[in-house]
Write a protein that holds these residues in place. Structure first.
Motif, PDB file in Angstrom:
ATOM      1  N   GLY A   1       0.800  -1.215   0.000  1.00  0.00           N
ATOM      2  CA  GLY A   1       0.000   0.000   0.000  1.00  0.00           C
ATOM      3  C   GLY A   1       0.834   1.267   0.000  1.00  0.00           C
ATOM      4  O   GLY A   1       0.285   2.363  -0.098  1.00  0.00           O
ATOM      5  N   ARG A   2       2.143   1.110   0.097  1.00  0.00           N
ATOM      6  CA  ARG A   2       3.008   2.290   0.045  1.00  0.00           C
ATOM      7  C   ARG A   2       2.942   2.908  -1.346  1.00  0.00           C
ATOM      8  O   ARG A   2       2.976   2.195  -2.344  1.00  0.00           O
ATOM      9  CB  ARG A   2       4.443   1.906   0.373  1.00  0.00           C
ATOM     10  CG  ARG A   2       5.408   3.063   0.368  1.00  0.00           C
ATOM     11  CD  ARG A   2       6.795   2.648   0.805  1.00  0.00           C
ATOM     12  NE  ARG A   2       7.730   3.778   0.808  1.00  0.00           N
ATOM     13  CZ  ARG A   2       9.003   3.674   1.186  1.00  0.00           C
ATOM     14  NH1 ARG A   2       9.494   2.515   1.586  1.00  0.00           N
ATOM     15  NH2 ARG A   2       9.778   4.741   1.150  1.00  0.00           N
ATOM     16  N   THR A   3       2.865   4.226  -1.390  1.00  0.00           N
ATOM     17  CA  THR A   3       2.698   4.927  -2.663  1.00  0.00           C
ATOM     18  C   THR A   3       3.848   5.882  -2.946  1.00  0.00           C
ATOM     19  O   THR A   3       4.547   6.323  -2.034  1.00  0.00           O
ATOM     20  CB  THR A   3       1.383   5.712  -2.685  1.00  0.00           C
ATOM     21  OG1 THR A   3       1.421   6.732  -1.679  1.00  0.00           O
ATOM     22  CG2 THR A   3       0.189   4.799  -2.450  1.00  0.00           C
TER      23      THR A   3
ATOM     24  N   SER B   1      -4.483   4.263  -5.454  1.00  0.00           N
ATOM     25  CA  SER B   1      -4.965   3.333  -4.440  1.00  0.00           C
ATOM     26  C   SER B   1      -5.262   1.995  -5.107  1.00  0.00           C
ATOM     27  O   SER B   1      -5.291   1.902  -6.337  1.00  0.00           O
ATOM     28  CB  SER B   1      -6.224   3.874  -3.755  1.00  0.00           C
ATOM     29  OG  SER B   1      -7.282   4.047  -4.683  1.00  0.00           O
ATOM     30  N   ARG B   2      -5.476   0.985  -4.291  1.00  0.00           N
ATOM     31  CA  ARG B   2      -5.779  -0.327  -4.846  1.00  0.00           C
ATOM     32  C   ARG B   2      -6.825  -1.024  -4.006  1.00  0.00           C
ATOM     33  O   ARG B   2      -6.901  -0.818  -2.795  1.00  0.00           O
ATOM     34  CB  ARG B   2      -4.505  -1.180  -4.937  1.00  0.00           C
ATOM     35  CG  ARG B   2      -3.874  -1.542  -3.610  1.00  0.00           C
ATOM     36  CD  ARG B   2      -2.476  -2.158  -3.819  1.00  0.00           C
ATOM     37  NE  ARG B   2      -2.535  -3.369  -4.621  1.00  0.00           N
ATOM     38  CZ  ARG B   2      -1.483  -3.887  -5.275  1.00  0.00           C
ATOM     39  NH1 ARG B   2      -0.297  -3.281  -5.200  1.00  0.00           N
ATOM     40  NH2 ARG B   2      -1.610  -4.989  -5.976  1.00  0.00           N
TER      41      ARG B   2
ATOM     42  N   CYS C   1      -1.815   1.872 -17.217  1.00  0.00           N
ATOM     43  CA  CYS C   1      -1.515   1.173 -15.986  1.00  0.00           C
ATOM     44  C   CYS C   1      -0.576   0.015 -16.312  1.00  0.00           C
ATOM     45  O   CYS C   1      -0.547  -0.474 -17.450  1.00  0.00           O
ATOM     46  CB  CYS C   1      -2.772   0.657 -15.295  1.00  0.00           C
ATOM     47  SG  CYS C   1      -3.735  -0.546 -16.211  1.00  0.00           S
ATOM     48  N   ALA C   2       0.180  -0.382 -15.318  1.00  0.00           N
ATOM     49  CA  ALA C   2       1.174  -1.426 -15.534  1.00  0.00           C
ATOM     50  C   ALA C   2       1.370  -2.222 -14.257  1.00  0.00           C
ATOM     51  O   ALA C   2       1.218  -1.687 -13.144  1.00  0.00           O
ATOM     52  CB  ALA C   2       2.496  -0.816 -15.979  1.00  0.00           C
ATOM     53  N   ARG C   3       1.728  -3.496 -14.436  1.00  0.00           N
ATOM     54  CA  ARG C   3       2.031  -4.342 -13.303  1.00  0.00           C
ATOM     55  C   ARG C   3       3.536  -4.496 -13.180  1.00  0.00           C
ATOM     56  O   ARG C   3       4.217  -4.817 -14.163  1.00  0.00           O
ATOM     57  CB  ARG C   3       1.374  -5.715 -13.437  1.00  0.00           C
ATOM     58  CG  ARG C   3       1.425  -6.525 -12.156  1.00  0.00           C
ATOM     59  CD  ARG C   3       0.794  -7.885 -12.301  1.00  0.00           C
ATOM     60  NE  ARG C   3       1.679  -8.832 -12.966  1.00  0.00           N
ATOM     61  CZ  ARG C   3       1.459 -10.140 -13.043  1.00  0.00           C
ATOM     62  NH1 ARG C   3       0.346 -10.637 -12.487  1.00  0.00           N
ATOM     63  NH2 ARG C   3       2.295 -10.935 -13.670  1.00  0.00           N
ATOM     64  N   ALA C   4       4.026  -4.295 -11.991  1.00  0.00           N
ATOM     65  CA  ALA C   4       5.458  -4.405 -11.760  1.00  0.00           C
ATOM     66  C   ALA C   4       5.912  -5.865 -11.809  1.00  0.00           C
ATOM     67  O   ALA C   4       5.117  -6.790 -11.672  1.00  0.00           O
ATOM     68  CB  ALA C   4       5.819  -3.799 -10.417  1.00  0.00           C
ATOM     69  N   LYS C   5       7.215  -6.021 -11.987  1.00  0.00           N
ATOM     70  CA  LYS C   5       7.799  -7.361 -12.008  1.00  0.00           C
ATOM     71  C   LYS C   5       7.829  -7.962 -10.607  1.00  0.00           C
ATOM     72  O   LYS C   5       7.929  -9.179 -10.452  1.00  0.00           O
ATOM     73  CB  LYS C   5       9.210  -7.305 -12.564  1.00  0.00           C
ATOM     74  CG  LYS C   5       9.276  -6.831 -14.012  1.00  0.00           C
ATOM     75  CD  LYS C   5      10.707  -6.684 -14.491  1.00  0.00           C
ATOM     76  CE  LYS C   5      10.763  -6.152 -15.915  1.00  0.00           C
ATOM     77  NZ  LYS C   5      12.152  -5.930 -16.385  1.00  0.00           N
ATOM     78  N   ALA C   6       7.744  -7.115  -9.592  1.00  0.00           N
ATOM     79  CA  ALA C   6       7.811  -7.571  -8.202  1.00  0.00           C
ATOM     80  C   ALA C   6       6.793  -6.795  -7.364  1.00  0.00           C
ATOM     81  O   ALA C   6       5.925  -6.109  -7.902  1.00  0.00           O
ATOM     82  CB  ALA C   6       9.224  -7.395  -7.669  1.00  0.00           C
ATOM     83  N   GLY C   7       6.947  -6.902  -6.038  1.00  0.00           N
ATOM     84  CA  GLY C   7       5.941  -6.315  -5.157  1.00  0.00           C
ATOM     85  C   GLY C   7       6.041  -4.823  -4.940  1.00  0.00           C
ATOM     86  O   GLY C   7       5.109  -4.212  -4.407  1.00  0.00           O
ATOM     87  N   ILE C   8       7.154  -4.240  -5.352  1.00  0.00           N
ATOM     88  CA  ILE C   8       7.354  -2.813  -5.106  1.00  0.00           C
ATOM     89  C   ILE C   8       6.927  -2.000  -6.328  1.00  0.00           C
ATOM     90  O   ILE C   8       7.321  -2.315  -7.455  1.00  0.00           O
ATOM     91  CB  ILE C   8       8.832  -2.521  -4.791  1.00  0.00           C
ATOM     92  CG1 ILE C   8       9.284  -3.400  -3.612  1.00  0.00           C
ATOM     93  CG2 ILE C   8       9.024  -1.054  -4.467  1.00  0.00           C
ATOM     94  CD1 ILE C   8       8.512  -3.181  -2.344  1.00  0.00           C
ATOM     95  N   GLY C   9       6.169  -0.961  -6.093  1.00  0.00           N
ATOM     96  CA  GLY C   9       5.816  -0.034  -7.164  1.00  0.00           C
ATOM     97  C   GLY C   9       6.870   1.049  -7.238  1.00  0.00           C
ATOM     98  O   GLY C   9       7.101   1.764  -6.266  1.00  0.00           O
TER      99      GLY C   9
END
Length: 122
Positions: free
Chosen positions: A54-56, A69-70, A94-102
């Motif tokens: 949830g960190r932005t 937000s998500r 919009c895009a999805r990251a390769k890992a958990g960090i945006g």
């Protein structure tokens, strides 16, 4: 994964829009998600990102005006855009990251939606 962005449109300067990005798949919650934009004749640039926690993070140009937000239950990420300016006019992806960090790095993302056009009139 498939990403479907929506919510773009024409708005006057000072107005607001909320973009949505719905993702397919069961593992949405563990990935970082991001929003990027591309104006005519310009390179794609970072706007906002949100990590699995949830960190932005936001680009300086949109800080204080845009909020990411998500909703993991809906597999959806949102971009609330307030106090829009003509310079915010662009196609938003919009895009999805390769890992958990945006992150703000375009190369950290490997799945992209089709884009939604935001036009801000002066």
């Amino acid at each position: 994964v498939q990403l479907q962005a929506s919510g773009g449109g024409l708005v006057q300067a000072g107005g607001s829009l909320r973009l949505s990005c719905a993702a397919s798949g069961r593992t949405f919650s563990i990935y970082g998600m991001g929003w990027f934009r591309q104006a005519p004749g310009k390179e794609r640039e970072f706007v906002s990102a949100i990590s699995w926690s949830g960190r932005t993070t936001h680009a300086d140009a949109v800080k204080g005006r845009f909020t990411i937000s998500r909703d993991n239950a809906k597999n959806t990420v949102y971009l609330q855009m307030n106090t829009l300016k003509p310079e915010d006019t662009a196609v938003y992806y919009c895009a999805r990251a390769k890992a958990g960090i945006g992150t703000d790095g375009i190369n950290d993302y490997n799945d992209w939606g089709q884009g939604t056009l935001v036009t801000v009139s002066s």
